[in-house]
Design a protein around this motif. Structure first.
Motif, PDB file in Angstrom:
ATOM      1  N   ILE A 185       0.995  -0.987   0.164  1.00 52.92           N
ATOM      2  CA  ILE A 185       0.024  -0.141  -0.130  1.00 52.92           C
ATOM      3  C   ILE A 185       0.849   1.180   0.105  1.00 52.92           C
ATOM      4  N   SER A 186       0.559   2.052  -1.026  1.00 53.17           N
ATOM      5  CA  SER A 186       1.275   3.251  -1.002  1.00 53.17           C
ATOM      6  C   SER A 186       0.607   4.637  -0.435  1.00 53.17           C
ATOM      7  N   GLY A 187      -0.614   4.345  -0.191  1.00 52.76           N
ATOM      8  CA  GLY A 187      -1.194   5.373   0.505  1.00 52.76           C
ATOM      9  C   GLY A 187      -2.879   5.455   0.703  1.00 52.76           C
ATOM     10  N   VAL A 188      -3.277   6.017   1.749  1.00 58.75           N
ATOM     11  CA  VAL A 188      -4.581   5.956   2.015  1.00 58.75           C
ATOM     12  C   VAL A 188      -5.250   7.298   2.067  1.00 58.75           C
ATOM     13  N   PHE A 189      -6.386   7.535   1.349  1.00 58.95           N
ATOM     14  CA  PHE A 189      -6.926   8.819   1.592  1.00 58.95           C
ATOM     15  C   PHE A 189      -8.621   8.652   2.115  1.00 58.95           C
ATOM     16  N   SER A 190      -8.945   9.342   3.246  1.00 60.57           N
ATOM     17  CA  SER A 190     -10.208   8.942   3.941  1.00 60.57           C
ATOM     18  C   SER A 190     -11.159  10.173   4.267  1.00 60.57           C
ATOM     19  N   VAL A 191     -12.346   9.838   4.149  1.00 58.14           N
ATOM     20  CA  VAL A 191     -13.357  11.164   4.759  1.00 58.14           C
ATOM     21  C   VAL A 191     -14.125  10.592   5.486  1.00 58.14           C
ATOM     22  N   ASN A 192     -13.890  11.059   6.696  1.00 57.36           N
ATOM     23  CA  ASN A 192     -14.859  10.588   8.118  1.00 57.36           C
ATOM     24  C   ASN A 192     -15.729  11.757   8.465  1.00 57.36           C
ATOM     25  N   CYS A 193     -16.834  11.103   8.978  1.00 58.10           N
ATOM     26  CA  CYS A 193     -18.044  12.125   9.077  1.00 58.10           C
ATOM     27  C   CYS A 193     -17.794  12.730  10.384  1.00 58.10           C
ATOM     28  N   LEU A 194     -18.176  13.994  10.614  1.00 57.54           N
ATOM     29  CA  LEU A 194     -17.895  14.966  11.804  1.00 57.54           C
ATOM     30  C   LEU A 194     -18.585  14.043  13.111  1.00 57.54           C
ATOM     31  N   PHE A 195     -19.871  13.568  12.946  1.00 59.91           N
ATOM     32  CA  PHE A 195     -20.486  12.918  13.905  1.00 59.91           C
ATOM     33  C   PHE A 195     -19.598  11.521  14.355  1.00 59.91           C
TER      34      PHE A 195
END
Length: 244
Positions: A185-195
């Motif tokens: 794995i060279s990289g991970v991009f994530s979006v997490n909810c505020l809640f």
């Protein structure tokens, strides 16, 4: 199809944005991840826009890409309810199974109406599509037994009640799933909810979460007001793309 991802940020009206994107991406089998901006604004090439979506098509020149969705909330039971009356334009649910939405929710969880908005941190709703569940966060009570949500709910949607699960175990299951798909794995991009972020704060889990995600490889991400996973808008979720 196996090495390109579309990463988007929109200022609202997520379902319309995703339906438009999906009309092009689905035939190409190109995956999508992204989310909703906090201030109703997005920026592209130095210009700030309202009522818009900014996006980038990212091609991995050294391997594959794959998007993932992590849901830490489990179905309370196998029962599904039907939204019998809603106003999609305002994200409002008025009736579930022919009864006032507020009454159905409070009776199911044994809470008072005044606790509805805070209860969504533990017991959000879920929209059921096939074998998948997409979380619906409750925003506020709107009177006459209705409440508004952070995503669109249509009449005749199948929904269920969700219960917070073991977030630590579920994260490890997500990481194991990623490792099964990728040996490097060279990289991970994530979006997490505020809640989700606030829930992790309550549980003292934010730093541990970041440490565990960092073990996958270089990890960057952000906290948004809604998450995008291919053609679906969801709440209280992590949507991520992994680059080989």
């Amino acid at each position: 199809a196996d090495n390109t991802v579309l990463i988007d940020f929109c200022s609202g009206n997520d379902d319309c944005v995703l339906a438009t994107m999906e009309s092009v991406l689905k035939s190409k089998k190109i995956q999508l991840t992204g989310g909703t901006a906090w201030e109703g604004l997005v920026c592209c090439n130095g210009q700030v826009y309202e009522d818009a979506c900014a996006y980038a098509l990212v091609k991995n020149e050294s391997g594959r890409v794959k998007v993932y969705k992590e849901n830490i909330y489990l179905r309370k039971d196998a029962v599904k309810q039907i939204v019998t009356r809603s106003e999609p334009r305002t994200y409002t649910i008025q009736e579930i199974d022919g009864r006032r939405a507020e009454d159905v929710y409070t009776k199911e969880l044994g809470i008072s109406p005044e606790n509805i908005t805070e209860q969504t941190m533990v017991n959000p709703l879920g929209r059921v599509i096939g074998d998948e569940t997409y979380i619906i966060s409750i925003k506020e009570r709107t009177g006459n037994g209705s409440f508004s949500c952070y995503r669109k709910v249509n009449p005749k949607d199948n929904i269920c009640f969700l219960q917070a699960g073991d977030h630590k175990q579920i994260l490890q299951e997500t990481i194991e799933s990623i490792h099964k798909d990728f040996s490097k794995i060279s990289g991970v991009f994530s979006v997490n909810c505020l809640f989700r972020y606030l829930y992790f704060q309550q549980k003292g889990f934010v730093n541990e979460y970041l440490e565990e995600m960092g073990k996958l490889g270089s990890h960057a991400g952000l906290v948004g007001l809604g998450e995008h996973y291919n053609g679906q808008h969801t709440n209280q979720t992590m949507s991520a793309v992994v680059f080989e």
